[in-house]
Structure formats: structure tokens, C-alpha cells
Design a protein around this motif. Structure first.
Motif, PDB file in Angstrom:
ATOM      1  N   VAL A 103      15.912 -59.763 -49.239  1.00  0.00           N
ATOM      2  CA  VAL A 103      16.077 -60.727 -48.161  1.00  0.00           C
ATOM      3  C   VAL A 103      14.706 -61.126 -47.619  1.00  0.00           C
ATOM      4  N   VAL A 104      14.435 -62.422 -47.632  1.00  0.00           N
ATOM      5  CA  VAL A 104      13.201 -62.921 -47.021  1.00  0.00           C
ATOM      6  C   VAL A 104      13.327 -62.744 -45.506  1.00  0.00           C
ATOM      7  N   PRO A 105      12.360 -62.099 -44.864  1.00  0.00           N
ATOM      8  CA  PRO A 105      12.470 -61.838 -43.423  1.00  0.00           C
ATOM      9  C   PRO A 105      12.453 -63.129 -42.604  1.00  0.00           C
ATOM     10  N   PRO A 106      12.999 -63.093 -41.380  1.00  0.00           N
ATOM     11  CA  PRO A 106      12.977 -64.268 -40.506  1.00  0.00           C
ATOM     12  C   PRO A 106      11.563 -64.818 -40.348  1.00  0.00           C
ATOM     13  N   ALA A 107      11.448 -66.134 -40.489  1.00  0.00           N
ATOM     14  CA  ALA A 107      10.155 -66.822 -40.407  1.00  0.00           C
ATOM     15  C   ALA A 107       9.204 -66.411 -41.528  1.00  0.00           C
ATOM     16  N   GLY A 108       9.733 -65.719 -42.538  1.00  0.00           N
ATOM     17  CA  GLY A 108       8.904 -65.297 -43.644  1.00  0.00           C
ATOM     18  C   GLY A 108       8.954 -66.268 -44.809  1.00  0.00           C
ATOM     19  N   ILE A 109       8.294 -65.909 -45.893  1.00  0.00           N
ATOM     20  CA  ILE A 109       8.276 -66.697 -47.113  1.00  0.00           C
ATOM     21  C   ILE A 109       8.627 -65.785 -48.278  1.00  0.00           C
ATOM     22  N   PRO A 110       9.042 -66.358 -49.420  1.00  0.00           N
ATOM     23  CA  PRO A 110       9.410 -65.527 -50.568  1.00  0.00           C
ATOM     24  C   PRO A 110       8.349 -64.511 -50.978  1.00  0.00           C
ATOM     25  N   LEU A 111       7.075 -64.856 -50.790  1.00  0.00           N
ATOM     26  CA  LEU A 111       6.012 -63.938 -51.183  1.00  0.00           C
ATOM     27  C   LEU A 111       6.087 -62.620 -50.414  1.00  0.00           C
ATOM     28  N   ASP A 112       6.728 -62.648 -49.236  1.00  0.00           N
ATOM     29  CA  ASP A 112       6.881 -61.420 -48.454  1.00  0.00           C
ATOM     30  C   ASP A 112       7.707 -60.380 -49.201  1.00  0.00           C
ATOM     31  N   VAL A 113       8.531 -60.830 -50.158  1.00  0.00           N
ATOM     32  CA  VAL A 113       9.314 -59.893 -50.973  1.00  0.00           C
ATOM     33  C   VAL A 113       8.902 -59.976 -52.443  1.00  0.00           C
TER      34      VAL A 113
ATOM     35  N   ILE B 272       2.372 -70.170 -66.936  1.00  0.00           N
ATOM     36  CA  ILE B 272       1.997 -69.701 -65.603  1.00  0.00           C
ATOM     37  C   ILE B 272       2.038 -68.173 -65.533  1.00  0.00           C
ATOM     38  N   CYS B 273       3.121 -67.601 -66.065  1.00  0.00           N
ATOM     39  CA  CYS B 273       3.249 -66.142 -66.026  1.00  0.00           C
ATOM     40  C   CYS B 273       2.140 -65.465 -66.820  1.00  0.00           C
ATOM     41  N   ARG B 274       1.806 -66.030 -67.961  1.00  0.00           N
ATOM     42  CA  ARG B 274       0.778 -65.430 -68.810  1.00  0.00           C
ATOM     43  C   ARG B 274      -0.617 -65.558 -68.175  1.00  0.00           C
ATOM     44  N   GLU B 275      -0.964 -66.767 -67.740  1.00  0.00           N
ATOM     45  CA  GLU B 275      -2.309 -67.012 -67.230  1.00  0.00           C
ATOM     46  C   GLU B 275      -2.548 -66.344 -65.879  1.00  0.00           C
ATOM     47  N   LEU B 276      -1.489 -66.187 -65.082  1.00  0.00           N
ATOM     48  CA  LEU B 276      -1.647 -65.619 -63.742  1.00  0.00           C
ATOM     49  C   LEU B 276      -1.127 -64.188 -63.645  1.00  0.00           C
ATOM     50  N   SER B 277      -0.789 -63.614 -64.810  1.00  0.00           N
ATOM     51  CA  SER B 277      -0.349 -62.203 -64.882  1.00  0.00           C
ATOM     52  C   SER B 277       0.852 -61.929 -63.969  1.00  0.00           C
ATOM     53  N   ILE B 278       1.813 -62.813 -64.000  1.00  0.00           N
ATOM     54  CA  ILE B 278       3.058 -62.613 -63.257  1.00  0.00           C
ATOM     55  C   ILE B 278       4.042 -61.928 -64.210  1.00  0.00           C
ATOM     56  N   PRO B 279       4.561 -60.769 -63.852  1.00  0.00           N
ATOM     57  CA  PRO B 279       5.357 -59.979 -64.801  1.00  0.00           C
ATOM     58  C   PRO B 279       6.643 -60.641 -65.280  1.00  0.00           C
ATOM     59  N   GLU B 280       7.256 -61.471 -64.437  1.00  0.00           N
ATOM     60  CA  GLU B 280       8.598 -61.953 -64.792  1.00  0.00           C
ATOM     61  C   GLU B 280       8.784 -63.401 -64.348  1.00  0.00           C
ATOM     62  N   GLY B 281       9.434 -64.182 -65.202  1.00  0.00           N
ATOM     63  CA  GLY B 281       9.779 -65.563 -64.862  1.00  0.00           C
ATOM     64  C   GLY B 281      11.256 -65.805 -65.105  1.00  0.00           C
TER      65      GLY B 281
ATOM     66  N   HIS C 281      -1.361 -75.358 -56.229  1.00  0.00           N
ATOM     67  CA  HIS C 281      -2.495 -74.488 -56.591  1.00  0.00           C
ATOM     68  C   HIS C 281      -2.693 -73.397 -55.546  1.00  0.00           C
ATOM     69  N   VAL C 282      -2.345 -73.673 -54.293  1.00  0.00           N
ATOM     70  CA  VAL C 282      -2.465 -72.655 -53.245  1.00  0.00           C
ATOM     71  C   VAL C 282      -1.377 -71.601 -53.414  1.00  0.00           C
ATOM     72  N   LYS C 283      -0.159 -72.051 -53.638  1.00  0.00           N
ATOM     73  CA  LYS C 283       0.968 -71.124 -53.790  1.00  0.00           C
ATOM     74  C   LYS C 283       0.730 -70.165 -54.963  1.00  0.00           C
ATOM     75  N   LEU C 284       0.207 -70.686 -56.065  1.00  0.00           N
ATOM     76  CA  LEU C 284       0.058 -69.862 -57.264  1.00  0.00           C
ATOM     77  C   LEU C 284      -1.178 -68.972 -57.251  1.00  0.00           C
ATOM     78  N   LYS C 285      -1.977 -69.044 -56.189  1.00  0.00           N
ATOM     79  CA  LYS C 285      -3.109 -68.124 -56.074  1.00  0.00           C
ATOM     80  C   LYS C 285      -2.662 -66.715 -55.707  1.00  0.00           C
ATOM     81  N   ALA C 286      -1.429 -66.581 -55.241  1.00  0.00           N
ATOM     82  CA  ALA C 286      -0.904 -65.275 -54.860  1.00  0.00           C
ATOM     83  C   ALA C 286      -0.640 -64.426 -56.105  1.00  0.00           C
ATOM     84  N   SER C 287      -0.266 -63.170 -55.890  1.00  0.00           N
ATOM     85  CA  SER C 287       0.028 -62.263 -57.003  1.00  0.00           C
ATOM     86  C   SER C 287       1.449 -61.734 -56.856  1.00  0.00           C
TER      87      SER C 287
ATOM     88  N   ALA D  86       7.969 -62.666 -54.349  1.00  0.00           N
ATOM     89  CA  ALA D  86       8.431 -63.775 -55.183  1.00  0.00           C
ATOM     90  C   ALA D  86       7.702 -65.073 -54.844  1.00  0.00           C
ATOM     91  N   ILE D  87       7.573 -65.922 -55.842  1.00  0.00           N
ATOM     92  CA  ILE D  87       7.165 -67.310 -55.644  1.00  0.00           C
ATOM     93  C   ILE D  87       8.280 -68.180 -56.201  1.00  0.00           C
TER      94      ILE D  87
END
Length: 232
Positions: free
Chosen positions: A125-135, A65-74, A23-29, A137-138
Motif C-alpha cells: 500500500v502506497v502511504p497517504p500522500a506518498g508515491i509508489p517509490l515509497d514501496v 530500462i530494467c537492464r540499463e538501470l538495474s531494476i530487478p523486475e518489470g 528522466h527524473v523518475k527513472l533516476k531512482a532505484s 515501485a516505479i
């Protein structure tokens, strides 16, 4: 009911190993939701099993998930050698008139690593010490999305899929209540074929040896490998 609240109330966490609250991860956009079906560790079959036998639930879960959270692509990322899985998912996508896409990857290690999957699907490319959301993506794995789909139906995350394989009489993908002991899981797979067996929790690359089996499965348990000590 709000999707994020349903996921929270059902206790869904990432099934890929880290156990991060979903639920925390999917709060992002994010710009894209990637479902990791590449099953990084050799010998594990849980996600492959689910992509075949729960294909419609998986695809509908991604759509929801994509529909309810307005994520453009799955997209569901999996290896191009997974022919049965591709057939099942393609059929589900067509039946449900889904916008979910499949991304077929080559077979290499570690294809299922989160950062590798992001690069393979998006070219970023996900930056060093980063997470997919930095680019933008979830990434969630297959079993996590199945748990989300169950949550929407009011089913709490109290059972876990895991692979039990190696020196057992009936290698299996089991669905067991969280808390079931490793010993019970091995018994459900027919028991070991020899007394001289080492049990590894997790995959052969990143798993760890168990020195006792009176250990409960958790929401992040992925597999039990029974390895013959004769060949070690």
C-alpha cells in the motif's frame, strides 16, 4: 549514450496525465518497474491500441530500462478482459525471450489508478500522500515506455497518441504532432456527427468540458470525447 540522458534529450514526460519528467523518475532505484496498461478512464483506447500494435517496442522498452538501470523486475499490468492485448504481448515476450511478466487484473474502476496498480501487482500500500517509490515501485504508462524506446532510437517526443471518440464519424487513436489543435484532431476523426456536441478533454470520469477547440494538444493530452448534448 546514457539512457537517462537520452530520455532527457528527447523530452519524454509521463503520458498518463501528470507529465512528470521521465528522466527524473527513472533516476531512482526501485525494486520493480510497473507498466500501467489498465487504462483507468472508460472509453479511452490509446494504451490498448499500443499494446496490440507496438507490443514488441513496448516489451523491448521495458527490458531495456530494467537492464540499463538495474531494476530487478518489470511487469505490465492490464485487465484480463484485454484478450487481443494479452495475445500480442505474450507473443512479443516469447519472440524477444523477454523476462517481462504480465499481471492480469480484474475489470473495476479505478483499476488504472497508480496506487491501485501498485497494490494489485505488489500487495503493498502506497502511504497517504506518498508515491509508489515509497514501496519500491516505479509506475509508467504504456505510451511513456513507447516514447522511451523511441528516445533510444534518437526520436524526440514531439508526437502524441490520443483517443478521439464519441459522436465522431471515425472513432480513432491518432498520432499527431504536439501542438495540433483539438479541432484538427476531431476533423481527422471524420468530424462530429452533430452540431450539438460537447467536447471533453480527457476521460468521462476526470475530463473537463472544452468551450473552444482552438487549443493545442500537449504531451499530456489523452483523449477527446465528443458527447451528444441531446443525451446530457
Amino acid at each position: 549514450m546514457d539512457l537517462i540522458k537520452q530520455i532527457f534529450d528527447s523530452g519524454v514526460v509521463g503520458c498518463g496525465g501528470a507529465g512528470f519528467p521521465t528522466h527524473v523518475k527513472l533516476k531512482a532505484s526501485p525494486e520493480i518497474l510497473i507498466i500501467n496498461g489498465a487504462e483507468c478512464e472508460p472509453l479511452l483506447r490509446t494504451d490498448r491500441y499500443l499494446m496490440i500494435h507496438e507490443a514488441e517496442k513496448l516489451v523491448s522498452g521495458v527490458d531495456l530500462i530494467c537492464r540499463e538501470l538495474s531494476i530487478p523486475e518489470g511487469r505490465i499490468a492490464l485487465k484480463k478482459t484485454y484478450t487481443k492485448e494479452i495475445e500480442a504481448l505474450t507473443a512479443a515476450i516469447e519472440k524477444l525471450h523477454s523476462k517481462v511478466q504480465l499481471h492480469l487484473m480484474d475489470s473495476f474502476y479505478p483499476a488504472g489508478d497508480e496506487q491501485v496498480v501498485v497494490y494489485e501487482v505488489t500487495g503493498k500500500v502506497v502511504p497517504p500522500a506518498g508515491i509508489p517509490l515509497d514501496v519500491g515501485a516505479i509506475v509508467d504508462n504504456v505510451a511513456t515506455i513507447i516514447a522511451v524506446a523511441d528516445a533510444v532510437s534518437g526520436i524526440p517526443f514531439t508526437e502524441k497518441y490520443l483517443t478521439v471518440t464519441g459522436e465522431v464519424r471515425e472513432p480513432s487513436v491518432l498520432k499527431v504532432p504536439v501542438g495540433t489543435s483539438f479541432a484538427q484532431c476531431i476533423e481527422m476523426a471524420g468530424g462530429t456527427t452533430s452540431d450539438k456536441v460537447m467536447v471533453v478533454s480527457g476521460g468521462p470520469m476526470m475530463g473537463f468540458a472544452m468551450f473552444g477547440l482552438d487549443v493545442p494538444t500537449t504531451k499530456t493530452s489523452s483523449s477527446l470525447l465528443c458527447l451528444s448534448l441531446i443525451h446530457i
